[in-house]
Motif scaffolding. Structure first.
Motif, PDB file in Angstrom:
ATOM      1  N   ASP A  89       1.146  -0.595  -0.407  1.00  0.00           N
ATOM      2  CA  ASP A  89       0.181   0.066   0.060  1.00  0.00           C
ATOM      3  C   ASP A  89       0.636   1.039   0.484  1.00  0.00           C
ATOM      4  OD1 ASP A  89       0.136  -0.552   2.692  1.00  0.00           O
ATOM      5  OD2 ASP A  89      -0.891  -0.013   3.911  1.00  0.00           O
ATOM      6  N   SER A  90       1.582   1.295   0.732  1.00  0.00           N
ATOM      7  CA  SER A  90       2.962   1.919   0.842  1.00  0.00           C
ATOM      8  C   SER A  90       3.922   1.709   1.703  1.00  0.00           C
ATOM      9  CB  SER A  90       2.051   3.793   1.991  1.00  0.00           C
ATOM     10  OG  SER A  90       2.814   4.436   2.554  1.00  0.00           O
ATOM     11  N   THR A  91       4.826   1.937   0.863  1.00  0.00           N
ATOM     12  CA  THR A  91       6.052   1.624   2.017  1.00  0.00           C
ATOM     13  C   THR A  91       6.212   3.017   3.392  1.00  0.00           C
ATOM     14  OG1 THR A  91       7.469   3.218   0.833  1.00  0.00           O
ATOM     15  CG2 THR A  91       7.601   1.498  -0.061  1.00  0.00           C
ATOM     16  N   ASN A  92       5.861   4.056   3.363  1.00  0.00           N
ATOM     17  CA  ASN A  92       6.235   4.324   5.011  1.00  0.00           C
ATOM     18  C   ASN A  92       4.887   3.797   5.820  1.00  0.00           C
ATOM     19  OD1 ASN A  92       7.211   6.754   4.321  1.00  0.00           O
ATOM     20  ND2 ASN A  92       5.926   8.220   4.995  1.00  0.00           N
ATOM     21  N   ASN A  93       3.819   2.943   5.406  1.00  0.00           N
ATOM     22  CA  ASN A  93       3.515   2.528   5.954  1.00  0.00           C
ATOM     23  C   ASN A  93       3.863   1.172   6.605  1.00  0.00           C
ATOM     24  OD1 ASN A  93       0.873   4.301   6.172  1.00  0.00           O
ATOM     25  ND2 ASN A  93      -0.675   3.171   4.246  1.00  0.00           N
ATOM     26  N   GLU A 113       6.594  -0.943  -6.227  1.00  0.00           N
ATOM     27  CA  GLU A 113       4.840  -0.152  -6.185  1.00  0.00           C
ATOM     28  C   GLU A 113       4.783  -0.542  -5.692  1.00  0.00           C
ATOM     29  OE1 GLU A 113       1.099  -2.029  -9.231  1.00  0.00           O
ATOM     30  OE2 GLU A 113       1.629  -3.622  -7.312  1.00  0.00           O
ATOM     31  N   GLN A 114       3.399   1.116  -5.212  1.00  0.00           N
ATOM     32  CA  GLN A 114       2.895   1.265  -3.907  1.00  0.00           C
ATOM     33  C   GLN A 114       1.197   1.253  -4.643  1.00  0.00           C
ATOM     34  OE1 GLN A 114       4.733   3.791  -1.175  1.00  0.00           O
ATOM     35  NE2 GLN A 114       4.549   4.954  -2.829  1.00  0.00           N
ATOM     36  N   CYS A 115       0.209   0.661  -4.245  1.00  0.00           N
ATOM     37  CA  CYS A 115      -1.557   1.050  -4.303  1.00  0.00           C
ATOM     38  C   CYS A 115      -1.795   1.951  -3.761  1.00  0.00           C
ATOM     39  CB  CYS A 115      -2.098  -0.228  -4.268  1.00  0.00           C
ATOM     40  SG  CYS A 115      -1.336  -1.747  -4.849  1.00  0.00           S
ATOM     41  N   GLY A 117       0.166   5.343  -2.631  1.00  0.00           N
ATOM     42  CA  GLY A 117       0.898   5.799  -1.562  1.00  0.00           C
ATOM     43  C   GLY A 117       0.055   6.643  -1.481  1.00  0.00           C
ATOM     44  N   LYS A 118       1.673   7.428  -0.294  1.00  0.00           N
ATOM     45  CA  LYS A 118       1.095   8.384   0.897  1.00  0.00           C
ATOM     46  C   LYS A 118       1.957  10.330   0.071  1.00  0.00           C
ATOM     47  CE  LYS A 118       1.572   6.834   4.794  1.00  0.00           C
ATOM     48  NZ  LYS A 118       1.389   7.345   5.888  1.00  0.00           N
ATOM     49  N   GLY A 119       1.003  10.874  -0.146  1.00  0.00           N
ATOM     50  CA  GLY A 119       1.367  12.438  -0.604  1.00  0.00           C
ATOM     51  C   GLY A 119       1.382  12.742   0.821  1.00  0.00           C
ATOM     52  N   ARG A 120       1.308  14.063   0.921  1.00  0.00           N
ATOM     53  CA  ARG A 120       1.995  15.346   1.806  1.00  0.00           C
ATOM     54  C   ARG A 120       0.254  16.030   1.921  1.00  0.00           C
ATOM     55  NH1 ARG A 120       3.958  19.969   1.022  1.00  0.00           N
ATOM     56  NH2 ARG A 120       3.338  20.677   3.314  1.00  0.00           N
ATOM     57  N   LEU A 121      -0.255  16.445   2.657  1.00  0.00           N
ATOM     58  CA  LEU A 121      -1.307  17.007   3.123  1.00  0.00           C
ATOM     59  C   LEU A 121      -2.639  16.289   2.798  1.00  0.00           C
ATOM     60  CD1 LEU A 121      -0.608  20.130   1.345  1.00  0.00           C
ATOM     61  CD2 LEU A 121      -1.125  19.671   4.687  1.00  0.00           C
ATOM     62  N   GLY A 124      -2.877  11.926  -2.480  1.00  0.00           N
ATOM     63  CA  GLY A 124      -2.104  10.456  -2.289  1.00  0.00           C
ATOM     64  C   GLY A 124      -0.814  10.299  -3.447  1.00  0.00           C
ATOM     65  N   TRP A 125      -0.146   9.272  -3.239  1.00  0.00           N
ATOM     66  CA  TRP A 125       1.343   9.405  -4.620  1.00  0.00           C
ATOM     67  C   TRP A 125       0.978   8.170  -5.544  1.00  0.00           C
ATOM     68  CZ3 TRP A 125       4.767  12.597  -5.636  1.00  0.00           C
ATOM     69  CH2 TRP A 125       6.150  12.623  -6.095  1.00  0.00           C
ATOM     70  N   ILE A 126       1.412   8.746  -6.836  1.00  0.00           N
ATOM     71  CA  ILE A 126       0.581   7.471  -7.540  1.00  0.00           C
ATOM     72  C   ILE A 126       2.252   7.369  -8.075  1.00  0.00           C
ATOM     73  CG2 ILE A 126       0.327   6.676 -10.299  1.00  0.00           C
ATOM     74  CD1 ILE A 126      -1.580   8.694  -8.668  1.00  0.00           C
ATOM     75  N   ARG A 184       7.719  20.461 -13.244  1.00  0.00           N
ATOM     76  CA  ARG A 184       6.145  19.079 -12.477  1.00  0.00           C
ATOM     77  C   ARG A 184       7.535  18.528 -11.699  1.00  0.00           C
ATOM     78  NH1 ARG A 184       4.838  17.900 -18.381  1.00  0.00           N
ATOM     79  NH2 ARG A 184       4.096  19.287 -19.329  1.00  0.00           N
ATOM     80  N   LYS A 185       6.524  18.260 -11.130  1.00  0.00           N
ATOM     81  CA  LYS A 185       7.025  16.716  -9.693  1.00  0.00           C
ATOM     82  C   LYS A 185       8.081  15.986 -10.028  1.00  0.00           C
ATOM     83  CE  LYS A 185       5.777  16.541  -5.393  1.00  0.00           C
ATOM     84  NZ  LYS A 185       4.829  17.387  -4.247  1.00  0.00           N
ATOM     85  N   LEU A 186       9.109  16.190  -9.604  1.00  0.00           N
ATOM     86  CA  LEU A 186       9.696  14.689 -10.026  1.00  0.00           C
ATOM     87  C   LEU A 186      10.233  14.018  -9.221  1.00  0.00           C
ATOM     88  CD1 LEU A 186      11.681  13.773 -12.299  1.00  0.00           C
ATOM     89  CD2 LEU A 186      13.851  15.144 -10.697  1.00  0.00           C
ATOM     90  N   GLY A 206       9.881   9.050   3.274  1.00  0.00           N
ATOM     91  CA  GLY A 206       9.688   8.275   2.414  1.00  0.00           C
ATOM     92  C   GLY A 206       9.644   8.953   1.147  1.00  0.00           C
ATOM     93  N   THR A 207      10.274   8.967   0.361  1.00  0.00           N
ATOM     94  CA  THR A 207      10.779   9.444  -1.199  1.00  0.00           C
ATOM     95  C   THR A 207       9.966   8.829  -2.334  1.00  0.00           C
ATOM     96  OG1 THR A 207      12.596   9.569   0.646  1.00  0.00           O
ATOM     97  CG2 THR A 207      12.588  10.251  -2.110  1.00  0.00           C
ATOM     98  N   GLY A 208       9.547   9.455  -2.994  1.00  0.00           N
ATOM     99  CA  GLY A 208       9.454   8.897  -4.127  1.00  0.00           C
ATOM    100  C   GLY A 208      10.173   9.819  -4.979  1.00  0.00           C
TER     101      GLY A 208
HETATM  102  C1  BTN Z   1       4.185  14.197  -1.507  1.00  0.00           C
HETATM  103  O1  BTN Z   1       4.645  15.567  -2.199  1.00  0.00           O
HETATM  104  O2  BTN Z   1       3.399  15.191  -1.414  1.00  0.00           O
HETATM  105  C2  BTN Z   1       4.912  13.725  -0.958  1.00  0.00           C
HETATM  106  C3  BTN Z   1       4.622  12.181  -1.880  1.00  0.00           C
HETATM  107  C4  BTN Z   1       5.730  10.774  -1.083  1.00  0.00           C
HETATM  108  C5  BTN Z   1       6.166   9.675  -1.798  1.00  0.00           C
HETATM  109  C6  BTN Z   1       6.489   8.720  -1.744  1.00  0.00           C
HETATM  110  S1  BTN Z   1       6.900   7.466  -2.228  1.00  0.00           S
HETATM  111  C7  BTN Z   1       7.530   6.207  -0.658  1.00  0.00           C
HETATM  112  C8  BTN Z   1       6.946   7.052   0.715  1.00  0.00           C
HETATM  113  N1  BTN Z   1       5.571   6.054   0.872  1.00  0.00           N
HETATM  114  C9  BTN Z   1       4.288   6.516   0.647  1.00  0.00           C
HETATM  115  O3  BTN Z   1       3.988   6.341   0.799  1.00  0.00           O
HETATM  116  N2  BTN Z   1       4.844   8.054   0.040  1.00  0.00           N
HETATM  117  C10 BTN Z   1       6.184   8.457  -0.070  1.00  0.00           C
END
Ligand code: BTN
Length: 332
Positions: A89-93, A113-115, A117-121, A124-126, A184-186, A206-208
């Motif tokens: 689901d998320s490597t952070n989790n 792959e993350q199904c 993925g979590k972003g800030r606020l 999500g994070w594709i 653009r976001k890298l 957590g870094t993507g």
């Molecule tokens: C953002 O820009 O909002 C933060 C995105 C963070 C994405 C990474 S990918 C690895 C780790 N696992 C997650 O679910 N999120 C972070």
């Protein structure tokens, strides 16, 4: 064992290594070696069996397998313990669950792959399969909880330092933790913390990094906002090489912080920043205003001068920053 077999095959290059030689060096039977070779082939390694001569490693799969990482790792402790998952689901989790059960400083969770993925606020994070580096590290810094956001700055510097070494890549950090390329976001970084009063139990950084994603790998609504390393790099790279370099930079910076404090990291952050000196729009939960980003302070807070001259310190996590051009709807 498979890591050591791969090391022997790699060291030998285009020359075959006999099963007998491998079994002698690793002190296991030839049958065991044969079984490991079959497993490696099933994992996608192209291993040629040359009759009466042995094995040649022709190609490794583009996967972030622990053996691929550890055989290249240049760190002293960061990323030495790896939890690899094909899909999560998320490597952070996953990292938080492991850390809650107790783990050493520097453990890394990495997935193809993350199904979810979590972003800030709460965004999500594709994280499409093998199109990026999706990883989280667990650190146990001796900082105060209110200083944890500094870990995010440190991670951003580590990633930009690494990817900007590639010809054609000129990424910049948008405060506090976005790495942008041509607007653009890298890269995205999400730091989560487990703390008690005055003490951090652990942080998960957590870094993507979007490495190979193409437009069609992203849902339509974010297609024009994302960019990948492959879009701009003018030289070949592999995900595993980028990952080990990021880890090395992260460990070096972290040790520098423990020894000398945050000033050197902040200086590097300023060097890579595309926020400082810019007109910005601050979107806080209770108000939105325009101003100029002057600097970051020693806590990593953004110092913004409002249009009426007042100086604010902006806390990451509370706000979104847009360039003032966002007055016209542009995104950055
Ligand atoms: C953002 O820009 O909002 C933060 C995105 C963070 C994405 C990474 S990918 C690895 C780790 N696992 C997650 O679910 N999120 C972070």
């Amino acid at each position: 064992m498979r890591k050591r077999i791969l090391e022997l095959l790699r060291a030998s290059g285009a020359e075959p290594v006999s099963g007998e030689e491998i079994s002698r060096q690793l002190e296991v039977s030839r049958t065991a070696i044969w079984k490991h070779i079959q497993t490696l082939k099933n994992e996608g390694y192209e291993i040629e069996s040359v009759p009466k001569k042995g094995y040649i490693l022709r190609e490794a799969p583009d996967k972030l397998f622990p053996q691929e990482i550890t055989s290249r790792l240049k760190t002293k402790w960061l990323g030495h313990s790896i939890c690899y998952q094909d899909s999560v689901d998320s490597t952070n989790n996953v990292a938080k669950a492991i850390a809650n059960g107790g783990c050493e400083n520097g453990l890394m969770v990495v997935a193809e792959e993350q199904c979810s993925g979590k972003g800030r606020l709460s965004r999500g994070w594709i994280s499409p399969y093998a199109k990026g580096i999706w990883f989280s590290v667990v650190l146990k810094p001796p900082f105060l909880p209110q200083e944890a956001s500094k870990c995010t700055l440190l991670a951003a510097v580590s990633v930009v330092k690494t990817i900007n070494k590639l010809k054609g890549v000129q990424a910049a950090i948008k405060w506090p933790n976005d790495v942008l390329l041509n607007g653009r976001k890298l890269v995205g970084i999400l730091t989560e913390m487990n703390a008690e009063f005055g003490h951090i139990n652990y942080v998960v950084i957590g870094t993507g990094v979007n490495t190979n994603g193409q437009k069609e790998d992203y849902p339509e609504e974010v297609r024009d906002l994302a960019v990948s390393v492959a879009d701009v790099a003018q030289e070949p790279f592999t995900r595993v090489e980028l990952l080990v370099d990021i880890l090395k930079n992260m460990e070096d910076l972290y040790e520098d912080v423990l020894e000398h404090g945050f000033a050197p990291v902040l200086d590097e952050w300023r060097k890579y920043s595309c926020t400082l000196g810019q007109e910005v729009k601050v979107i806080a939960p209770d108000e939105t205003y325009f101003g100029k980003a002057l600097d970051i302070d020693e806590e990593g807070l953004l110092i913004v001068q409002r249009e009426d001259g007042r100086i604010d310190k902006v806390v990451a996590g509370d706000v979104s920053i847009r360039p003032a051009a966002a007055k016209n709807g542009a995104y950055q």
